[in-house]
Structures are given as C-alpha cells and as structure tokens.
Design an enzyme around this catalytic site. Sequence first.
Site, PDB file in Angstrom:
ATOM      1  N   SER A  22       0.847  -1.183   0.000  1.00 15.38           N
ATOM      2  CA  SER A  22       0.000   0.000   0.000  1.00 15.38           C
ATOM      3  C   SER A  22       0.892   1.245   0.000  1.00 15.38           C
ATOM      4  O   SER A  22       1.687   1.426  -0.916  1.00 15.38           O
ATOM      5  CB  SER A  22      -0.958  -0.032   1.196  1.00 15.38           C
ATOM      6  OG  SER A  22      -1.985   0.908   1.059  1.00 15.38           O
TER       7      SER A  22
ATOM      8  N   ASP B 205      -8.634  -5.673  -5.552  1.00 15.14           N
ATOM      9  CA  ASP B 205      -8.159  -4.554  -4.737  1.00 15.14           C
ATOM     10  C   ASP B 205      -8.813  -3.273  -5.235  1.00 15.14           C
ATOM     11  O   ASP B 205      -8.554  -2.830  -6.349  1.00 15.14           O
ATOM     12  CB  ASP B 205      -6.639  -4.443  -4.851  1.00 15.14           C
ATOM     13  CG  ASP B 205      -6.036  -3.441  -3.877  1.00 15.14           C
ATOM     14  OD1 ASP B 205      -6.783  -2.594  -3.342  1.00 15.14           O
ATOM     15  OD2 ASP B 205      -4.814  -3.510  -3.653  1.00 15.14           O
TER      16      ASP B 205
ATOM     17  N   HIS C  34      -7.074  -5.876  -1.266  1.00 14.72           N
ATOM     18  CA  HIS C  34      -5.906  -5.109  -0.826  1.00 14.72           C
ATOM     19  C   HIS C  34      -5.036  -5.939   0.113  1.00 14.72           C
ATOM     20  O   HIS C  34      -3.829  -5.724   0.203  1.00 14.72           O
ATOM     21  CB  HIS C  34      -6.389  -3.828  -0.135  1.00 14.72           C
ATOM     22  CG  HIS C  34      -5.352  -2.755  -0.026  1.00 14.72           C
ATOM     23  ND1 HIS C  34      -4.646  -2.281  -1.107  1.00 14.72           N
ATOM     24  CD2 HIS C  34      -4.893  -2.048   1.049  1.00 14.72           C
ATOM     25  CE1 HIS C  34      -3.802  -1.337  -0.715  1.00 14.72           C
ATOM     26  NE2 HIS C  34      -3.929  -1.186   0.590  1.00 14.72           N
TER      27      HIS C  34
END
Length: 384
Positions: free
Chosen positions: A239, A318, A350
């Site tokens: 991320s 995601d 994610h």
Amino acid sequence: MAHTLKARSLEDGSERDVLPEEAVQVRGVTGAPGGDVVYVVVDEAGHGPVLRVSITDGTVTRLTRSGAYTDVVAARDGSALYALRSGVDAPPTPVRLDPEAADQEPTALRGVTQLDPLPGTLTEVHATAADGTALRSWLVLPGGASAASPAPLVLWIHGGPLSSWNAWSWRWNPWLMAARGWAVLLPDPRLSTGYGQEFLDPATGAWGELPYTDLMTATEAAVAREDIDATHVAAMGGSFGGYMANWMAGHTDRFAAIVTHASIWHLDGFVGTTDASFHWRREWGDPLDERERYDAHSPHRHVRSISTPMLVIHGDKDYRVPISEGLRLWYDLQRSGVESQFLYFPDENHWVLQPGDAKLWYRTVWAFLDHHVLHRPWERPALV
C-alpha cells in the site's frame, strides 16, 4: 490528518481539547460508567497505550507502559478495564487493567493465543534525520545473529501512511522472516503516527521526500550494527509501503531486491480509480489544478532510473489500490528492461486473506529474496 478529542459544554456549546498535543492519532474511545471519564487508545512512539481522560478537568493518565491495546471495555461497576493487548513481539491477549493506576503492567487473562517461542529478539534502532528529527524503528533479530554471523536485512515499510509499527500482525509478520535467518527493520518514518503533529506536517502531500530520506537514514543506522550484514539488504512494503518501495527503487540502488505489494505507481491514475478518491483529493488536491505536485511525487516518472530487481504483487479485487496500478508498474518495468516478476491473485483484495494464498505469498517472497539477495538458485514456489 490529526485526530483529537473535544469536550462540548451542554450549557453554552463551547469546546475544548482534552487530549495532549502529542496524541494525534486516536484508535479508540470508551466511556466510563460514571460519564466523567473516557478511555482513549492512541499511537505513541511504537506503542498503543490506553489513556484515562477526565472530561471535567482534562487530566490525562497514561494507564499502560508498553504494548498496543484494542477493544477496551469498562466493567459495569467501573472497577476494571478489559482489553486486548499485543505488540510487535506478542499476539493479541486478553488482559485486565486497573482503571486509574498509571504506567501499569496488565493482568493477563486466559485466552486462546498460544505460540511457540519466537525465533529471535526485538530491539530498537534510533537515528537522527538531517533536519535533527529523532527517528526510531523496531528491529527483529533472528536467533544467532552476531558479529561473527551477521544476518541479512529486509526493510519493511508500513502502509497507511498514517500508521505505526506497534502491534502484532498476522499478515505482515516479521517473525516468519526471522525464522529463515533474516533481520527485519520496522521503521516509523515521517507520516507515522505517535510522534506529534510536527512529525506529520512536513510530509503531508509530499510523500516522496522526507519519508524516503528517513527510511534511508534508519536503514543505514541498522546496517551499522555488527550483527547486520550490510552487503545483503532488501526492501519491501504494501500500500503506502509499496508506494515508498517504488519510490526507493527509482532513487537508490542500495537494495539488492525490492518487493512491492498493492502499491501506488502512477499517482494521478491511482487517485482517479481508488475507492477513496475523496480522501486523496483532500490531501493532494485536484490533479487538474495540482499537476506539478502529482508529477513531483509520482514514482512512475523515475522508472528509467530503476536497476533493482523487483517483485510486483497485486490482487485483482483490490479497490483501494486498483489492479491497474500493478499492471502499469509491471508493464513499465518490463519495457524498461528491469528484472522483475509479477505475482497475481485473481481473488484477493488489498490484503491477502485466504490461508493458501498467504502461504504462496510468503513462499514467493522468500524465493525472490533468496535468489536476488542471497544469490541462491531460483526455485519457483509450487501453487498451494
């Protein structure tokens, strides 16, 4: 984005802050039976303490010394608090706290968490940024690491970015790396929470600057230790941590390999497709109006400077960082001749949540790092 807690008068509507200035990231708030006290969990220097905050006079008492706390519940008669306590080196465990005593050690309660002894030890690394800012990191050392047998190092960059390495993670677990002989550096660079508002402000909307130099400073402080092998170092993150991994790939060849998971590559493309565009427009502005800012901090503009082998990992479902980011990153690396591999999960989001996929994730990361950092023969992980 700073968090605070305000008390509002029911008589005249006036408000006042009831948290100390350094408590800028609130993780939870629990009321007391009497109504004149609240219990607040905040990030603080690699921990997540419970604070007792008096609504009447603003007195703040730090109830816990170490660890990260969640799910705080007050007993009906006000005699105790119950919570889950974890740490980088301790999985969540139910505990009981005195609702008033400062800097206490909790009483552990019976729970289901049972672990074998950890394959290493946890310590801290301290460094100083060029502007004089103090930087701290957790360092996981594998058993047997010493000056005579230094351990290879992997830098793990946390996501968020408003986050901190302070709690146990089943998903990003450094002890799995330690069991294979790796040391793991878990730094809190600028944009990390628990270090005051002044630690956040300089890097807000400017991700590629201070966080990068902070991470490099922390890394060099770690490899200066005799029990760390400075010649075998890798970096990885997911991320925001993946964004920083991409940024570092385009700005340094310090690392022998980089793993980037669910990462931001083309900043404008990300902001236009993520499920939280509203949040990022608040921080970065509209791409049509803030073109220079987006361009200045987008990792994709530095692809021609990348020489480090990279492993790209992304899930098709995601929506926080859409798969288009991983596909664009992979395409750009391939057409630029960068040695790279792509691990694609068609049914993960994610986070990689299914147990079989998590095993494959780790086995692929291990194989990639073993090959590019430790110079072992490449072994393609079998599908789980």
